[in-house]
Design an enzyme around this catalytic site. Structure first.
Site, mmCIF file in Angstrom:
data_model
loop_
_atom_site.group_PDB
_atom_site.id
_atom_site.type_symbol
_atom_site.label_atom_id
_atom_site.label_comp_id
_atom_site.label_asym_id
_atom_site.label_seq_id
_atom_site.Cartn_x
_atom_site.Cartn_y
_atom_site.Cartn_z
ATOM 1 C CE LYS A 204 -4.040 1.883 2.502
ATOM 2 N NZ LYS A 204 -4.929 1.755 3.683
ATOM 3 C CB SER B 38 -8.307 3.764 2.757
ATOM 4 O OG SER B 38 -7.471 3.081 3.664
ATOM 5 C CB SER C 64 -8.871 1.128 5.696
ATOM 6 O OG SER C 64 -9.522 2.361 5.619
#
Lengths: 95, 495
Positions: free
Chosen positions: B78, B158, B182
Site C-alpha cells: 500500500k 481505503s 480499511s
C-alpha cells in the site's frame, strides 16, 4: 451546533488551509452536517467515565537518553522543496 | 499447474521449497499480470527492477536451503508504507515526488523474510475514504462485476488497490492498513481475507499516520492460511514505535487446527441494523450455523454503545488526523505552493495545503481542528473519548463473560458502483464502516472472510472479532468459517 461562515473561515485559518471566500458557505454547511451527526454523543451518560487515553493498558517504554542516530543531514534535506546551505529555506518570517 | 500468479502464498511457498517453480518465474508472472491490468488502476508505482533482483536473491537462498518464511513471495505494498527510494505518497498530491530515505518496519520485516516487492498500491488519500475515490491517482476499479453489467464498481477503501490486486491475482498478497475498516471492508468487497490485528501487534513506524490511536497494518490475502503466514512476518515488537507491544509473536499458521469445539461465539443484537438487506441478514445467520455445526456455541450478546461508535470515531479520527497532518507544511518534504509577490510564510502554508490536500482530507482536517479548538474540546473530543471508553468496556464485559469471538457482517452491502455515492453526504459514506469501526475504537483484532454472494453475484463477507492479542485463535475461527463456506470464487477476467 450549526457553523456560520465566520466560524468556517476561522477553522480554515486555524487548519492553515486556504479556502476561497466563495466556498466558505458550502464548507460551513458541510461541517454543520457532520457536527450534527456527532450530536448523538450527547445522548450517552458519561458520568464518572474517564476519557480513554491509551488503547491497551501499557506503560510507555523508556530508553536511555542517548543519541542513537545522526550525521544524516543530506538525507534529512533530500526531499525538501527548497534546501540551501544545509538548511530548509522558507519565506522571510521576521520583517 | 494454473497460472503462477494465481497461487496462494502457502502453495507458492511449498512449490518454491520443492524447487518445482522459481521465484523469478513467479515474479515474472505477477509482473505480466500487473502489466495487463492497467484498467484496474491498482498498482500506481511499479518496481520491476527491485522485484526481479529480490526474486533472484530469493532463488539463491532457496537453492542454498536457507529460505525464510516468505522467500520469493511477490507482494504489493500500500502506498501508505514508506519504502526507501521508492515513491510513497499516501495517494496525495501533497507528497508528490516524496521518496523516503528509510524503510517502514513492516516492509523491512517482509524483505528480511525474503518477500518480493512488485510495487505500490493505490488507496484513498491518506487512507481517508471507503471507496477508493479520494486518491490522487484516480479510482481503483473492482475486478468483480454484477454479472454481465459492466458498471465499474468500487473495491472499497481505503486499501482498495491492495484488495483489487489480490482479488485479480496481480500479487499473492498485499499490505493494508485499517483505521476504521480499511482492510476489512475492501476485503469483503473483493472476496478476499483481511485481518486488522490488535492495536500494537504490528509496528506503525514508517507508515504514514492518519489517526495514531486507531491505525494498524495487516495482511490482505487469498486465504486465511495466507493471512496467518503474512501476519507472522509483519508483526514484531519495535522499539521505534512506543505503542508496539513487547509480546512474542505466536506461530499463527500452526494455530489453524480447524477445531473450535466448545468455543463461544457472540452474536451482538445491536449489529442488526434497521433496514439491513435480507441477504446480509441471511449471510450472517448462515455463518452462525456453520460455526455451530463445527461445535461452537452461538450466544446472543449485547454491545449497548455500538450505535455511538461512528460519531465517536468521526470525532477522534479527524482530531488525530488534524494533528498528524500538520506536518505537511511545504517546508521539509512534498509539495510547496508557488509564492506570489508579498506572500509570507502563512500564505505558503495555506496555499500549499489547499493545493496538496484533496476535499475529503481537507474536510477531516477542519473537523478535527474544530473539535480540538478552545471551547469545543470538552464538548466534542473529550466526550468522544469517554464514549470510546464505554465502547471498549462493552467488549471487555462480553469477553469476561466467556465469549471467545464475535460474529458480525463485514459491510452493510456488497460493493457499490463508483460514483454512485457522489451525491451522498459525507455522513452517508461514513456508514460503510458501521460494523468495523467499533473494533478500531476498542483496539481489538478483526478479520473479514468471504462467505457468500449477493443476488448479483458479488462477494459478501463476515467479520469475526477476537480478544486482544488472540489473533491465533481468531484466525482459527476464520479458518473454520472459510472451510465451511467453501468460497472459492474469482472474478471473471474482463480487464
Amino acid at each position: 451546533m450549526s457553523i456560520d461562515i465566520e466560524t468556517a473561515r476561522k477553522v480554515a485559518h486555524l487548519a492553515r488551509i486556504a479556502v476561497p471566500e466563495a466556498k466558505l458557505a458550502a464548507l460551513a454547511g458541510e461541517l454543520s452536517g457532520i457536527l450534527s451527526f456527532m450530536e448523538q454523543l450527547n445522548e450517552v451518560d458519561v458520568t464518572g467515565i474517564e476519557p480513554m487515553t491509551s488503547v491497551t493498558p501499557m506503560r510507555l517504554k523508556r530508553r536511555a537518553d542517548l543519541v542513537t542516530d545522526g550525521n544524516i543531514q543530506a538525507s534529512i534535506l533530500k526531499n525538501a522543496p527548497d534546501a540551501r546551505e544545509g538548511f530548509f529555506a522558507v519565506p522571510k518570517v521576521v520583517e | 499447474m494454473s497460472a503462477l500468479n494465481s497461487l496462494t502464498i502457502a502453495a507458492a511457498r511449498d512449490a518454491l521449497r520443492q524447487r518445482e517453480i522459481t521465484a523469478l518465474a513467479l515474479t515474472e508472472a505477477c509482473l505480466a499480470a500487473i502489466e495487463g491490468a492497467g484498467a484496474l488502476n491498482a498498482f500506481v508505482h511499479h518496481t520491476p527492477d527491485i522485484a526481479l533482483a529480490q526474486a533472484k536473491a530469493a532463488d539463491a537462498r532457496l537453492a542454498a536451503g536457507n529460505a525464510p518464511a516468505l522467500c520469493g513471495i511477490p507482494l504489493g505494498i500500500k502506498d501508505l508504507f514508506c519504502t526507501k527510494g521508492v515513491a510513497s505518497q499516501a495517494a496525495s498530491n501533497i507528497l508528490r515526488g516524496f521518496k523516503p530515505e528509510y524503510e517502514s518496519t513492516v516492509t523491512q520485516n517482509l524483505w528480511n523474510a525474503g518477500a518480493v516487492m512488485l510495487g505500490k498500491l493505490n488507496m484513498d488519500e491518506f487512507a481517508m475514504g471507503s471507496s477508493n475515490e479520494t486518491s490522487c491517482y484516480g479510482n481503483v476499479v473492482n475486478p468483480w462485476r454484477r454479472g454481465n453489467d459492466t458498471t465499474p464498481l468500487t473495491p472499497g477503501g481505503s486499501s482498495g488497490g491492495s484488495a483489487a490486486a489480490v482479488a485479480a491475482d496481480l500479487c499473492l498478497g498485499a499490505t493494508g492498513t485499517d483505521t476504521g475498516g480499511s482492510i476489512r471492508q475492501p476485503a469483503a468487497f473483493t472476496g478476499i481475507v483481511g485481518i486488522k490485528p490488535t492495536y500494537g501487534r504490528v509496528s506503525r513506524w514508517g507508515v504514514v499516520a492518519f489517526a495514531s490511536s486507531l491505525d494498524q497494518a495487516g495482511p490482505m490475502t487469498k486465504t486465511v492460511r495466507d493471512a496467518a503466514i503474512m501476519l507472522g512476518t509483519m508483526a514484531s515488537h519495535d522499539a521505534k514505535d512506543s505503542t508496539s507491544a513487547d509480546l512474542p509473536v505466536p506461530d499463527f499458521e500452526a494455530a489453524l487446527t480447524g477445531d473450535i469445539r466448545g468455543k463461544r461465539i457472540g452474536v451482538p443484537k445491536e449489529y442488526r441494523m434497521e433496514g439491513m438487506p435480507a441477504e446480509i441478514e441471511r449471510l450472517w445467520a448462515e455463518g452462525a450455523a456453520m460455526l455451530r455445526d463445527a461445535g461452537a456455541e452461538i450466544v446472543d450478546i449485547s454491545l449497548p454503545h455500538t450505535r455511538y461508535a461512528l460519531p465517536a470515531y468521526y470525532v477522534v479520527a479527524p482530531a488525530e488526523a488534524s494533528s498528524n497532518l500538520a506536518r505537511y507544511d511545504g517546508v521539509r518534504y512534498g509539495h510547496r505552493a508557488k509564492l506570489g509577490a508579498g506572500d509570507g510564510i502563512t500564505e505558503m502554508y495555506e496555499n500549499t495545503r489547499a493545493e496538496g490536500f484533496g476535499p475529503e482530507v481537507q474536510r477531516r482536517i477542519m473537523i478535527g481542528t474544530y473539535v480540538l479548538s478552545a471551547g469545543f474540546y470538552d464538548a466534542y473530543y473529550n466526550r468522544a473519548r469517554k464514549v470510546r471508553a464505554l465502547i471498549k468496556r462493552d467488549f471487555e464485559q462480553v469477553f469476561a463473560a466467556g465469549i471467545d469471538a464475535i460474529l458480525t457482517p463485514a459491510t452493510p452491502s456488497a460493493a457499490f458502483g463508483l460514483g454512485e455515492m457522489a451525491d451522498a453526504s459525507p455522513v452517508e459514506m461514513y456508514l460503510n464502516d458501521v460494523f468495523t469501526v467499533t473494533v478500531n475504537l476498542a483496539g481489538l483484532p478483526g478479520i473479514a472472510v468471504p462467505t457468500g454472494y449477493d443476488s448479483k453475484g458479488l462477494p459478501l463477507g463476515l467479520q469475526l472479532i477476537g480478544r486482544p492479542w488472540a489473533e491465533a485463535d481468531l484466525l482459527n475461527h476464520a479458518y473454520v468459517l472459510e472451510r465451511a463456506a467453501g468460497f472459492s470464487g474469482k472474478p471473471a477476467k474482463w480487464w
